[in-house]
Motif scaffolding. Structure first.
Motif, short mmCIF file in Angstrom:
data_model
loop_
_atom_site.label_atom_id
_atom_site.label_comp_id
_atom_site.label_asym_id
_atom_site.label_seq_id
_atom_site.Cartn_x
_atom_site.Cartn_y
_atom_site.Cartn_z
N GLN A 87 0.84 -1.20 0.00
CA GLN A 87 0.00 0.00 0.00
C GLN A 87 0.88 1.25 0.00
N GLN A 88 0.67 2.11 -0.95
CA GLN A 88 1.42 3.36 -1.01
C GLN A 88 0.54 4.50 -0.51
N SER A 89 1.18 5.50 0.09
CA SER A 89 0.43 6.65 0.61
C SER A 89 1.32 7.88 0.57
N ASP A 90 0.73 9.03 0.27
CA ASP A 90 1.51 10.25 0.18
C ASP A 90 1.83 10.85 1.55
N VAL A 91 1.38 10.21 2.64
CA VAL A 91 1.78 10.70 3.96
C VAL A 91 3.21 10.28 4.29
N ASN B 28 6.25 8.04 -0.74
CA ASN B 28 4.99 7.27 -0.79
C ASN B 28 5.14 5.83 -0.30
N LYS B 29 6.23 5.53 0.41
CA LYS B 29 6.49 4.16 0.85
C LYS B 29 6.71 4.13 2.35
N GLN B 30 5.86 3.39 3.05
CA GLN B 30 5.92 3.37 4.51
C GLN B 30 7.25 2.84 5.02
N THR B 31 7.69 1.70 4.52
CA THR B 31 8.91 1.09 5.05
C THR B 31 10.12 1.98 4.84
N LEU B 32 10.26 2.55 3.65
CA LEU B 32 11.40 3.43 3.37
C LEU B 32 11.33 4.68 4.25
N ASP B 33 10.15 5.25 4.37
CA ASP B 33 9.94 6.41 5.23
C ASP B 33 10.34 6.09 6.67
N ASN C 62 0.99 7.77 11.42
CA ASN C 62 0.77 7.52 9.99
C ASN C 62 0.88 6.03 9.69
N SER C 63 1.69 5.34 10.49
CA SER C 63 1.86 3.89 10.32
C SER C 63 0.76 3.17 11.09
#
Length: 336
Positions: free
Chosen positions: A119-123, A127-132, A210-211
């Motif tokens: 799942q990608q999200s701009d938050v 747009n990538k939770q794991t990388l963020d 956000n996560s």
């Protein structure tokens, strides 16, 4: 392992354990020795003992002599930063890789059946939770952790904070080491409630929330202010007569111990028939519902005292919903 022997799966595919959460029996009155003895091993194993050992090893292998620590220098400080980055990466990735990258056990025992990578999200950054989550942890979280660690060691070496000797104060320091998880739990509850104040939640804590579907790298994915508050648990050892090894243990408990609450799986399988409990469900419920279980492990019963404890039951759901309705009514009355 068949996770349906130990829990149920909703129509959406989310898994929940059959056993409800229980508060630590150290606060039961009248005392229940049998229950306490049964619970006691879980207080030490596997995490607390592991973080004790990691702090001792770090002290022996990484921390320089007190004479060196008395003078701040970039050399030993950056060495600690590099070591903390390596250790954090190895520890966090050792959970992320098998469970979320290789997906070794699929979504068995996984609370939220979805995987963040799907799942990608701009938050999130890129747009990538794991990388963020990884970048926030390594580029912001670990450096702040290291700064507070350097400050603690420098202050200890210069006598600005108490540095008790184990040989002279074995009983007291043993007690302080024993209550490190309790200090963490109480500290975490206090700062956690603070950053749920609407203005702080909006600008600070929302980064972590956000996560909604957390993974191990979500553990230290925070706003810098939250990092400071979170790792500020070390300041308890500026007040309590302690020892820098125990203060290091406190930091390791915070830095490495954040992972279990964000694993996202109730059980990590070690074979087809065996696995170990992650103790992740209490904090997962906080990520799911936002306004319950502000404490970490429930070692200090403040959530129960203030009515925000959720044990995973339908009754807790109803109490939570009633609290939400009352809050909504109060806001409605204020705006009227």
């Amino acid at each position: 392992m068949d996770d349906l022997k130990f829990g149920t799966r909703s129509k959406r595919g989310d898994w929940a354990p059959n056993e409800l959460l229980e508060p630590a029996p150290i606060w039961l009155f009248p005392p229940n020795p049998k229950k306490l003895l049964k619970w006691l091993p879980s207080y030490f194993f596997p995490y607390n003992l592991l973080f004790m050992i990691s702090a001792l090893a770090y002290w022996q292998l990484v921390v320089p002599d007190a004479a060196v620590l008395q003078t701040f220098a970039w050399g030993w400080s950056l060495k600690m930063l590099a070591m903390n980055l390596v250790l954090a990466f190895l520890w966090y990735q050792s959970w992320e890789l098998p469970l979320y990258v290789r997906r070794r056990q699929g979504n068995r025992f996984k609370y939220n059946h979805k995987f963040p990578a799907d799942q990608q999200s701009d938050v999130f950054w890129f747009n990538k939770q794991t990388l963020d989550n990884m970048l926030r942890s390594l580029l912001i979280g670990v450096p702040i952790w290291t700064c507070l660690q350097v400050l603690m060691l420098w202050s200890s070496a210069n006598g600005y904070i108490p540095w008790l000797n184990f040989a002279e104060h074995p009983v007291w320091l043993g007690v302080v080491a024993l209550v490190v998880p309790i200090i963490h739990d109480f500290h975490f509850y206090c700062i956690h409630r603070l950053i749920h104040v609407p203005v702080l939640y909006k600008y600070v804590h929302s980064v972590h929330h956000n996560s909604i579907n957390p993974s191990p790298w979500s553990s230290l994915s925070m706003h810098p202010i939250e990092h400071l508050l979170y790792f500020g648990v070390v300041f308890w050892h500026f007040v309590i007569p302690s020892n820098p090894v125990i203060a290091l243990y406190q930091l390791h408990f915070a830095g490495f111990g954040a992972v279990p609450g964000h694993i996202g799986f109730d059980t990590v399988e070690t074979s087809d028939e065996q696995g170990f409990d992650t103790h992740a469900y209490m904090h997962y419920l906080h990520h799911k519902y936002f306004e319950v279980n502000y404490g970490g492990e429930g070692l200090v019963p403040v959530d129960r005292m203030f009515g925000t404890y959720h044990d995973g039951s339908k009754e807790s759901d109803e109490r939570m919903k009633a609290r939400f309705r009352a809050k909504k009514e109060r806001l409605k009355d204020k705006s009227a």
